[in-house]
Design an enzyme around this catalytic site. Sequence first.
Site, PDB file in Angstrom:
ATOM      1  N   ARG A  78       9.100   5.970   3.634  1.00  0.00           N
ATOM      2  CA  ARG A  78      10.546   5.067   3.467  1.00  0.00           C
ATOM      3  C   ARG A  78      11.586   5.829   2.768  1.00  0.00           C
ATOM      4  O   ARG A  78      11.318   6.095   1.575  1.00  0.00           O
ATOM      5  CB  ARG A  78      10.296   3.704   3.088  1.00  0.00           C
ATOM      6  CG  ARG A  78      11.545   2.697   3.126  1.00  0.00           C
ATOM      7  CD  ARG A  78      11.090   1.458   2.720  1.00  0.00           C
ATOM      8  NE  ARG A  78       9.926   0.848   3.355  1.00  0.00           N
ATOM      9  CZ  ARG A  78       9.158  -0.260   2.798  1.00  0.00           C
ATOM     10  NH1 ARG A  78       9.616  -0.788   1.716  1.00  0.00           N
ATOM     11  NH2 ARG A  78       8.236  -0.683   3.566  1.00  0.00           N
ATOM     12  N   HIS A 123       6.519   3.688  -0.939  1.00  0.00           N
ATOM     13  CA  HIS A 123       6.659   4.150   0.287  1.00  0.00           C
ATOM     14  C   HIS A 123       7.744   5.440   0.299  1.00  0.00           C
ATOM     15  O   HIS A 123       7.557   6.381   0.952  1.00  0.00           O
ATOM     16  CB  HIS A 123       7.407   3.379   1.424  1.00  0.00           C
ATOM     17  CG  HIS A 123       6.599   2.177   1.821  1.00  0.00           C
ATOM     18  ND1 HIS A 123       5.744   2.584   3.061  1.00  0.00           N
ATOM     19  CD2 HIS A 123       6.414   0.748   1.621  1.00  0.00           C
ATOM     20  CE1 HIS A 123       4.993   1.504   3.331  1.00  0.00           C
ATOM     21  NE2 HIS A 123       5.225   0.409   2.329  1.00  0.00           N
ATOM     22  N   ASP A 130       1.823   1.015   6.040  1.00  0.00           N
ATOM     23  CA  ASP A 130       1.795  -0.551   6.284  1.00  0.00           C
ATOM     24  C   ASP A 130       1.128  -0.471   7.486  1.00  0.00           C
ATOM     25  O   ASP A 130       1.887   0.236   8.609  1.00  0.00           O
ATOM     26  CB  ASP A 130       3.164  -1.331   6.368  1.00  0.00           C
ATOM     27  CG  ASP A 130       3.850  -1.417   5.142  1.00  0.00           C
ATOM     28  OD1 ASP A 130       3.185  -1.269   3.858  1.00  0.00           O
ATOM     29  OD2 ASP A 130       5.246  -1.673   4.970  1.00  0.00           O
ATOM     30  N   GLU A 188       0.422  -8.188  -0.378  1.00  0.00           N
ATOM     31  CA  GLU A 188       0.421  -8.024   1.142  1.00  0.00           C
ATOM     32  C   GLU A 188      -0.766  -7.204   1.645  1.00  0.00           C
ATOM     33  O   GLU A 188      -1.131  -6.020   1.350  1.00  0.00           O
ATOM     34  CB  GLU A 188       1.687  -6.749   1.178  1.00  0.00           C
ATOM     35  CG  GLU A 188       3.022  -7.198   0.742  1.00  0.00           C
ATOM     36  CD  GLU A 188       4.163  -6.249   1.069  1.00  0.00           C
ATOM     37  OE1 GLU A 188       5.312  -6.538   0.706  1.00  0.00           O
ATOM     38  OE2 GLU A 188       3.928  -4.998   1.147  1.00  0.00           O
ATOM     39  N   HIS A 191      -0.270  -3.594   3.196  1.00  0.00           N
ATOM     40  CA  HIS A 191       0.159  -2.320   2.317  1.00  0.00           C
ATOM     41  C   HIS A 191      -0.865  -1.509   1.761  1.00  0.00           C
ATOM     42  O   HIS A 191      -1.664  -2.221   0.855  1.00  0.00           O
ATOM     43  CB  HIS A 191       1.087  -2.765   1.347  1.00  0.00           C
ATOM     44  CG  HIS A 191       1.767  -1.695   0.562  1.00  0.00           C
ATOM     45  ND1 HIS A 191       2.998  -1.086   0.845  1.00  0.00           N
ATOM     46  CD2 HIS A 191       1.286  -1.048  -0.617  1.00  0.00           C
ATOM     47  CE1 HIS A 191       3.216  -0.071  -0.053  1.00  0.00           C
ATOM     48  NE2 HIS A 191       2.155  -0.274  -1.085  1.00  0.00           N
TER      49      HIS A 191
END
Length: 213
Positions: A78, A123, A130, A188, A191
């Site tokens: 990301r 990320h 993910d 999460e 993740h």
Amino acid sequence: MPKDAAMDSSGFVMLSDFVPQIVQEIRYYSTYNFVGDRINGYEEPIALLTKEAARALQAVSSEMFVRGYYLKIFDAYRPVTAVKHFVFWGIEDQDIRMKPYFYPEMEKQELFNRGYIAKESSHSRGSAVDLTLLDMKTGKEIDMGSPFDLFSEMSHPDYRGITDEQYENRMFLQNCMVRNGFQPLACEWWHFCLADEPYPDTYFTFPVAKSSL
């Protein structure tokens, strides 16, 4: 960090080149995400990762494949531009149209305070992913008790207010990821970040696109 380090994609690969059988649903390229728009920096719906993370995920995929599951990827590398998009949306943008779907229990500013959205994301270092599992027989995601990017205590991996089967599904994924060198995140279930990541101090800025490699 040298100025050009953040744009150096030489250590990255397309995940599909390493793991051809993955399913990709890159949510931040689409509009079905907690912001409700395509996120800055996502120029193609593909997963990019560091070579080291891709190799580790290849091992995960091989293990899951023989057990009857495909890996489904929601996000991988990301760019920093995407994280800045999230931060701007969280602090200055009044738009809450996706609240019922992704953060129904809290105000958007709380997403940062509670650790669901980071102002510096793992990320962006290129070794986080993910993901969930797809059952080969049904073609459907296995039931994890909450959907991807539901910002809620219900999405914490160790949350026990779900069925035993849903909890076991989370642990099935987590145990396989940990065995192959990834670390989970406390809030999460989807993740994971490579424990021995190759660029622990570099936050990359090049866009998510084949042309970046």
